[in-house]
Every structure is written in structure tokens, then in C-alpha cells.
Write an enzyme that holds these catalytic residues in place. Sequence first.
Site, PDB file in Angstrom:
ATOM      1  N   GLU A 145     100.364 -58.421  35.240  1.00 23.75           N
ATOM      2  CA  GLU A 145      99.765 -57.527  36.122  1.00 23.75           C
ATOM      3  C   GLU A 145     100.110 -58.055  37.623  1.00 23.75           C
ATOM      4  O   GLU A 145      99.404 -57.920  38.528  1.00 23.75           O
ATOM      5  CB  GLU A 145      98.209 -57.130  35.903  1.00 23.75           C
ATOM      6  CG  GLU A 145      97.937 -56.159  36.603  1.00 23.75           C
ATOM      7  CD  GLU A 145      96.301 -55.569  36.014  1.00 23.75           C
ATOM      8  OE1 GLU A 145      95.621 -56.335  35.661  1.00 23.75           O
ATOM      9  OE2 GLU A 145      96.197 -54.418  36.239  1.00 23.75           O
TER      10      GLU A 145
ATOM     11  N   HIS B   8      84.682 -43.308  29.138  1.00 23.24           N
ATOM     12  CA  HIS B   8      85.574 -43.900  29.920  1.00 23.24           C
ATOM     13  C   HIS B   8      86.868 -42.858  30.103  1.00 23.24           C
ATOM     14  O   HIS B   8      87.175 -42.570  31.421  1.00 23.24           O
ATOM     15  CB  HIS B   8      86.293 -45.139  29.255  1.00 23.24           C
ATOM     16  CG  HIS B   8      87.593 -45.787  30.117  1.00 23.24           C
ATOM     17  ND1 HIS B   8      87.475 -46.156  31.385  1.00 23.24           N
ATOM     18  CD2 HIS B   8      88.762 -45.852  29.553  1.00 23.24           C
ATOM     19  CE1 HIS B   8      88.439 -46.868  31.687  1.00 23.24           C
ATOM     20  NE2 HIS B   8      89.459 -46.333  30.752  1.00 23.24           N
TER      21      HIS B   8
ATOM     22  N   ARG C  76      88.985 -71.792  22.024  1.00 19.33           N
ATOM     23  CA  ARG C  76      90.065 -71.351  22.875  1.00 19.33           C
ATOM     24  C   ARG C  76      91.105 -70.883  22.366  1.00 19.33           C
ATOM     25  O   ARG C  76      92.339 -70.933  22.943  1.00 19.33           O
ATOM     26  CB  ARG C  76      90.371 -73.057  23.527  1.00 19.33           C
ATOM     27  CG  ARG C  76      89.344 -73.662  24.114  1.00 19.33           C
ATOM     28  CD  ARG C  76      89.989 -75.002  25.297  1.00 19.33           C
ATOM     29  NE  ARG C  76      88.855 -75.728  25.637  1.00 19.33           N
ATOM     30  CZ  ARG C  76      88.724 -76.806  24.792  1.00 19.33           C
ATOM     31  NH1 ARG C  76      89.051 -77.050  23.813  1.00 19.33           N
ATOM     32  NH2 ARG C  76      87.559 -77.355  25.283  1.00 19.33           N
TER      33      ARG C  76
ATOM     34  N   HIS D 125      92.292 -44.700  37.570  1.00 21.08           N
ATOM     35  CA  HIS D 125      91.097 -45.859  37.167  1.00 21.08           C
ATOM     36  C   HIS D 125      90.262 -46.348  38.061  1.00 21.08           C
ATOM     37  O   HIS D 125      89.027 -46.609  37.854  1.00 21.08           O
ATOM     38  CB  HIS D 125      91.577 -46.881  36.323  1.00 21.08           C
ATOM     39  CG  HIS D 125      91.967 -46.634  34.826  1.00 21.08           C
ATOM     40  ND1 HIS D 125      92.988 -45.624  34.531  1.00 21.08           N
ATOM     41  CD2 HIS D 125      91.545 -46.959  33.780  1.00 21.08           C
ATOM     42  CE1 HIS D 125      92.995 -45.526  33.307  1.00 21.08           C
ATOM     43  NE2 HIS D 125      92.285 -46.485  32.723  1.00 21.08           N
TER      44      HIS D 125
ATOM     45  N   LYS E  91      94.928 -56.797  27.240  1.00 19.34           N
ATOM     46  CA  LYS E  91      93.664 -57.163  28.078  1.00 19.34           C
ATOM     47  C   LYS E  91      92.584 -56.753  27.254  1.00 19.34           C
ATOM     48  O   LYS E  91      92.302 -56.140  26.290  1.00 19.34           O
ATOM     49  CB  LYS E  91      93.513 -55.999  29.063  1.00 19.34           C
ATOM     50  CG  LYS E  91      94.615 -55.859  30.213  1.00 19.34           C
ATOM     51  CD  LYS E  91      94.088 -55.023  31.222  1.00 19.34           C
ATOM     52  CE  LYS E  91      94.865 -55.034  32.519  1.00 19.34           C
ATOM     53  NZ  LYS E  91      94.578 -53.996  33.515  1.00 19.34           N
TER      54      LYS E  91
ATOM     55  N   ASN F 132      96.779 -48.160  36.321  1.00 21.95           N
ATOM     56  CA  ASN F 132      95.479 -47.961  36.894  1.00 21.95           C
ATOM     57  C   ASN F 132      95.442 -46.732  37.418  1.00 21.95           C
ATOM     58  O   ASN F 132      94.423 -46.302  38.025  1.00 21.95           O
ATOM     59  CB  ASN F 132      95.190 -48.942  37.772  1.00 21.95           C
ATOM     60  CG  ASN F 132      94.600 -50.348  37.117  1.00 21.95           C
ATOM     61  OD1 ASN F 132      94.084 -50.441  35.890  1.00 21.95           O
ATOM     62  ND2 ASN F 132      95.271 -51.579  37.572  1.00 21.95           N
TER      63      ASN F 132
ATOM     64  N   LYS G 184     103.160 -47.358  27.640  1.00 16.11           N
ATOM     65  CA  LYS G 184     102.499 -48.746  28.196  1.00 16.11           C
ATOM     66  C   LYS G 184     103.295 -50.004  27.909  1.00 16.11           C
ATOM     67  O   LYS G 184     103.303 -50.999  28.573  1.00 16.11           O
ATOM     68  CB  LYS G 184     101.310 -48.598  27.440  1.00 16.11           C
ATOM     69  CG  LYS G 184     100.413 -49.855  27.792  1.00 16.11           C
ATOM     70  CD  LYS G 184      98.894 -49.732  27.549  1.00 16.11           C
ATOM     71  CE  LYS G 184      97.977 -50.861  28.504  1.00 16.11           C
ATOM     72  NZ  LYS G 184      96.804 -50.641  28.197  1.00 16.11           N
TER      73      LYS G 184
ATOM     74  N   ARG H 211     102.504 -53.200  36.452  1.00 16.96           N
ATOM     75  CA  ARG H 211     101.464 -52.927  35.712  1.00 16.96           C
ATOM     76  C   ARG H 211     100.401 -52.588  36.299  1.00 16.96           C
ATOM     77  O   ARG H 211      99.709 -51.365  35.661  1.00 16.96           O
ATOM     78  CB  ARG H 211     100.991 -54.354  34.888  1.00 16.96           C
ATOM     79  CG  ARG H 211     100.013 -53.952  33.933  1.00 16.96           C
ATOM     80  CD  ARG H 211      99.911 -55.299  33.002  1.00 16.96           C
ATOM     81  NE  ARG H 211      98.811 -55.027  32.186  1.00 16.96           N
ATOM     82  CZ  ARG H 211      98.684 -55.809  31.087  1.00 16.96           C
ATOM     83  NH1 ARG H 211      99.674 -56.598  30.601  1.00 16.96           N
ATOM     84  NH2 ARG H 211      97.719 -55.744  30.085  1.00 16.96           N
TER      85      ARG H 211
ATOM     86  N   GLU I  39      94.240 -40.700  28.651  1.00 16.01           N
ATOM     87  CA  GLU I  39      95.278 -41.543  28.853  1.00 16.01           C
ATOM     88  C   GLU I  39      96.608 -41.206  28.509  1.00 16.01           C
ATOM     89  O   GLU I  39      97.495 -41.886  28.915  1.00 16.01           O
ATOM     90  CB  GLU I  39      94.882 -42.883  28.099  1.00 16.01           C
ATOM     91  CG  GLU I  39      93.385 -43.808  28.224  1.00 16.01           C
ATOM     92  CD  GLU I  39      93.487 -44.594  29.581  1.00 16.01           C
ATOM     93  OE1 GLU I  39      94.322 -44.794  30.063  1.00 16.01           O
ATOM     94  OE2 GLU I  39      92.526 -44.775  29.969  1.00 16.01           O
TER      95      GLU I  39
ATOM     96  N   HIS J 297      86.596 -45.745  37.290  1.00 12.85           N
ATOM     97  CA  HIS J 297      85.496 -47.038  37.382  1.00 12.85           C
ATOM     98  C   HIS J 297      84.590 -46.708  38.135  1.00 12.85           C
ATOM     99  O   HIS J 297      83.311 -46.747  37.976  1.00 12.85           O
ATOM    100  CB  HIS J 297      86.237 -48.167  37.954  1.00 12.85           C
ATOM    101  CG  HIS J 297      86.864 -48.743  36.654  1.00 12.85           C
ATOM    102  ND1 HIS J 297      87.900 -49.903  36.929  1.00 12.85           N
ATOM    103  CD2 HIS J 297      87.277 -48.557  35.480  1.00 12.85           C
ATOM    104  CE1 HIS J 297      88.689 -50.192  35.901  1.00 12.85           C
ATOM    105  NE2 HIS J 297      88.233 -49.586  34.882  1.00 12.85           N
TER     106      HIS J 297
END
Lengths: 375, 375
Positions: B247, B275, B131, B258, B153, B255, B237, B251, B195, B262
Site C-alpha cells: 500500500e 460497511h 508469529r 472508503h 489485509k 479506498n 483487486k 493500492r 465493492e 469510514h
Amino acid sequence: MSALGPIPAAVAERQRLDVDLGERGYPIVIGRGLLSDPDCYRPFVVGKRVMIVSNETVAPLYLEALRAGLAAFEIEQVILPDGECYKDLATLNRIFDALLERRCGRDTTLIALGGGVIGDMAGFAAACYQRGVPFIQVPTTLLAQVDSSVGGKTGVNHPAGKNMIGAFHQPRAVIADTATLATLPARELSAGLAEVVKYGLIADRPFFDWLEDRVPALRALEPAALATAIARSCQNKARIVAADEREAGQRALLNLGHSFGHAIEAGTGYGTWLHGEAVGTGLVMAAQLSARLGWLEATAVARIRALVASCGLPTQPPTSLSSARWLELMAVDKKVQAGRLRLVLLKGIGEAVLTADVDPALLRASIASAQAGTE
Amino acid sequence: MSALGPIPAAVAERQRLDVDLGERGYPIVIGRGLLSDPDCYRPFVVGKRVMIVSNETVAPLYLEALRAGLAAFEIEQVILPDGECYKDLATLNRIFDALLERRCGRDTTLIALGGGVIGDMAGFAAACYQRGVPFIQVPTTLLAQVDSSVGGKTGVNHPAGKNMIGAFHQPRAVIADTATLATLPARELSAGLAEVVKYGLIADRPFFDWLEDRVPALRALEPAALATAIARSCQNKARIVAADEREAGQRALLNLGHSFGHAIEAGTGYGTWLHGEAVGTGLVMAAQLSARLGWLEATAVARIRALVASCGLPTQPPTSLSSARWLELMAVDKKVQAGRLRLVLLKGIGEAVLTADVDPALLRASIASAQAGTE
């Protein structure tokens, strides 16, 4: 830690506790017939969609009642096989499959309907799906109602250790319908009582004393006794968790009996002993080791063993595990820090302490005596 | 959001930024030759043990240097196969296998040595192992240095969607050694630049202007240019993430490009397009759709397309995907809320906005034109 005080007399049929974790705080609602009550869910469902996660044993019994309570929402469901042996990454992935197949977005609320395994897996799925979605616990076993639903621990097992993969993720609410215990096998009811006894032992002597009288009523599912035991257990756990959400210190006390218990479960193969059965024996073993250290009276050990036995739980560990294997299994446990085995032991009934001072030879001797029934 | 101001002239060889997230804040150290510098790790390793997570491409190049930097600690390592196609639960489980096989406790620090895939997987393993254990990012690709190492992330892909399973888990530190870029294939360097360009487009027009001049220097690995671009991207960032860690709002601007990207990656099969290549084309597509809505001048679209092309990136989407498939793929994306497709588009260079107002017919037309090369 100060005690909670005497056990109150009769309690209301529906009780509500608030777990104080700031913005992650949530209520626990306890009572009969909550399952199909829309008011139990409406304030806590985020968005319009819910995904119910349940298993093949519980779903036929309670899914329809829950669906009635959730009728205001768009309902999806995924029904998993039942059993601790399915608490793994592969079964977890079936929840992700279902969420993605139904195109569930981040505004979907997961609802865990079942025991601790379902709660842990649905909670972990909620922690990880798109990096976190809301979830509600609807525990249907005594163990889950008193223990797994409080504290935010979620996760799955790994072949090399129980609960080794997981996350802290708090539910939006816990809805504990005591009526669901009517269909719980007696063996599982006993297993749940192990955790109830644990709370008395850790920090609530009045509760331990009360349990010595009331275990027969609990095993007979007497409503007021059940509500009191569940609420008191949740109160005990909630105040410990609230004081130490990330398990840095005091929260470790909740592991009383668990280092021994995990070793029993892992050593005999998960599912052979129920978790609560292993914990019940683990409580006795922790008491025996505490006595061997001179911390606990023999009479206290006898009372603890008698209470655990009265719950219908085993009090003697399996003889099939060698002492080397015991120590090996206990060493993988999460209580290891900087290579030292930390254990929760007892300085009295209602007074658990975390210690890193245990001599492995003493531990080995205590385990051997427990196995031989001579402790 | 206010801009960062003009690009400074020459920068120091070693730079340090602090990501301000309260108790979860951490430093990003950028410079040449950091990999084997013990001072980069000593303040951030918790306990005495580290588990290095790397892959079969990066380990032969940089593992020894990193081990030299970590010589003060007990070092374990797990080397995974290289590639986005291994960013899954099964490969993640190999990290858990290694941790449990070596009996690593909660005081083990995970060290991610590699690109974004390694960083995301090692970070997610760190989030979930018992955890949560600490981890340090040592990114060795431009993409990971400017992007994946900032924001917390972590996660893995699911066959039905990229990054669908994951957690927010902040590293203790990010150590970005720009010398590692010397072995990076040109195609991956270009992917990283996508990016970099994105940050200029979102909220930093001076940076976009600077990039129009400096992309050739970046592609030639000129040290001062690299350090400036990485630091500036991280600053951009970091300030967005600091303002919105979970997010909820701003935030989402990260994207930009993206949702389209994606869809390209998923639709062509992960790994066919890098990517960053998909994001590069996604930036152009976002600009084109913004122009179609009347939000962006045609000259700005042309500048964006030219800058993306100068990075060595594709600017036109694959023609193999039907428009129905595009919309289907974009709808699984995490930007769906209450069934509406939310997109990040542009009101100008350096001015990204989140919108839920896009007419699907307009989107379909824009995609078709982009595919035909007529947009």
C-alpha cells in the site's frame, strides 16, 4: 556454521554492526552516551513524529536524555507499568490508545525505550498499528541489548504461554547505550549474561572461553568488556537470523535453554524467575540432558554450570513443578511440530543441534535429577 | 493502468484466479458447491490440523458442509458472536484461547468461514499466533468474496478507528462458494455490490457498463452473473494488489469511497450502517466532490448515483453528523500523511486518482450538500 574467530583485543568505544536482511536490514549501534545523540536517530526516523514507548522505571531515568536526542522531532510518549506481567494484549492496547488519541498517522516512528518487554510490545504495536509503522529499539537492559533487539521478534504473552501472540517486525535501528546499564539491578545484569553465555554455547567456543575469564569484568560493568560481549552476542545472533529470518531451521538454535526456561517461567508464574534466570538454568538442563544422551562430556557440563553460576544465575530448577507439569508446559512451546517435542541440545561447547529424537522418559529422568541436584 | 478488456460471455462454473505475489501468491477458486469439496483444501492445508473460525450465524448453515470437505484433517473449531461490533481485540483473543486450549502448534491451518469480519479476525489471528500460521479464507458473503479475501489485509477495530490494528498476511487460498449467497440477507448482498461497483469506478469502465445492465441479475443471484462479477472484481483487486502489496501507492485507489464510508460507520456507531452501505454512499460522495472540483461530469455523477441506488444501497449520508465531526473522523483515517488529508477521487468512470490537494472548505461544502440532498 563456521565460528567467528578469536575475540579481538580492545574495541572502539562506538561500534556498528549491520544486520543483513536485504531491504529489512538495519544497523545496531553500541556505545556509551548514545541516548542523547541526535545522529543516532536522524537517519532512521521516518516522518516528523515519534512516539516513545517506555515504562515507569526507565522513563524517570532516561526519558529526558532520549527526548534531547530526538529534539528535532515532534515527540509523543506513553509510559506503561513495568514488568513481564504487563506484557499482554491489554497493555499493548494502551499503546494503540495513545497513538490514536494523538492522531498519529502511518508516518509516526515508534521508539522503544526500555528492556525486552518494552521492546517486544512497542515492536508488536509498530507491527500492527495501521498494519505496520517504523520503529527504533533503544534497549536499556543487557538482555535487551544482546538479545531482544536483534531478530525482529515482537509480541505479548497469553496466560497459556509466553510470546504466543506476536509478529516478525524489524526495527529501523537499534541504539544500545551501555551507560544505561549503570542503573540496572545486579539481578537483571546477571539475567542478561545468560543470553551472552548462550551464544558461546551455540556456536562460538572462543567467546565461551573468553567469558570464563571475563564474567567478573562484565559484572563490574567494565566498558570494553561490555562492548565486546554485546557486540559479539549481536554478531552471533545477527548471522543466525540473517541465515534464517523466519525461523524455519537454524534460527531454532537460538532457543537453546529456552524450552526448559519457558517451562520454569510459566510453571512458577511469569515474573517469579526472570527470563534470563530461567534461561541460565535451562542452559544447564540442556547440557545435562545432552550428557545423558551421551553427546556431551561431564567436564563440559561442569564448565557450563560453573560459568552460569559465575554470572550470578541459578543452576537448579524449581522443585515445585511435577514432572508431568514440566512435560505439559514444554509441549505448549512453539518447538512442537506434528506433536513431537523438538529440543535444542549440545554436541559440544559451541555446537548446538536441533533434535526431535528425545525419549520423553529420558527427558523426565533428566528433569528429576536436575531438581534433586543429582545430575 | 490498462483496462481488463471487454467482459467475456458465459464463464465456466468453476473459475480459478492466481494472485501473483511471488512466494506469497495464492489461488482464488470461485464456484458453486466448493464448500464440501476436499480437493479445494487438500493442496493448501499445512500439517494435519485445522482450526475453523466461524460465527453463530454462519456455523449452523455451513459448518457441517465445510467439515465434510476437511474430513481428512483433525478439525478444531471456535464459534464467535456475529457482528462488526465484535471485531475487537477481546474477541480476537478468543481465537488465541481456543488455539492454546487445544494445544495447536505452528503447523495448524486456520480456516475462516464467514464474512469479512471473520476473515479479518481469523487472518489477523493467523498472522499473530506464534508469529504466523497458515490460513485459508472461505468467504460466505458477497462482500468478503469480492473484497476482503483479496489483498492480505487482516485486523480488528479500535474504538477510535476502524481496522487500526492489523497485519498484512496472505491466505494460502480463497475458496468462494457462491451457493452460500443463497442465505445471505438482501441487505448484505447489496452491501457487497458496493465493492463490485467500486472496481468498475476505479479502473474498469467496461465492467461499470456491464453492471448497469446486470445488477438485477446479480440481486436475483443468477449464477453466471455472480461468477462473472466476483471473478472480475477479484481480478481488478488482484492486479492492483500485485502491483503494490504494501500500500505505498496505487493500492490506495482501493479506498475509493472508503474515507467517507469510514466516517459514516464510525460516526453513526459501527454496525448501524453496513460497511458496504457506507461505501456505496461514499462512492457517490467521492463522485460529488470530484464534480465540485471540475473533474467529473454531472451526468457521470448521476450514473454513479443511479447504479448505487439500483444495488439497493443508500446514496445520501446521515444528517446526524456535523461537518466538524466529519472532518475529524476523516482525519483519523489511514489516508492522512504528514497531516494532509489524502483522498481517492474520480477523473472519470474507470479512472480513480489519489489526491492530497483537496481544500477542506470545499470538502465541508460538498459534505453539507450531500447531507442536504442538494449535491
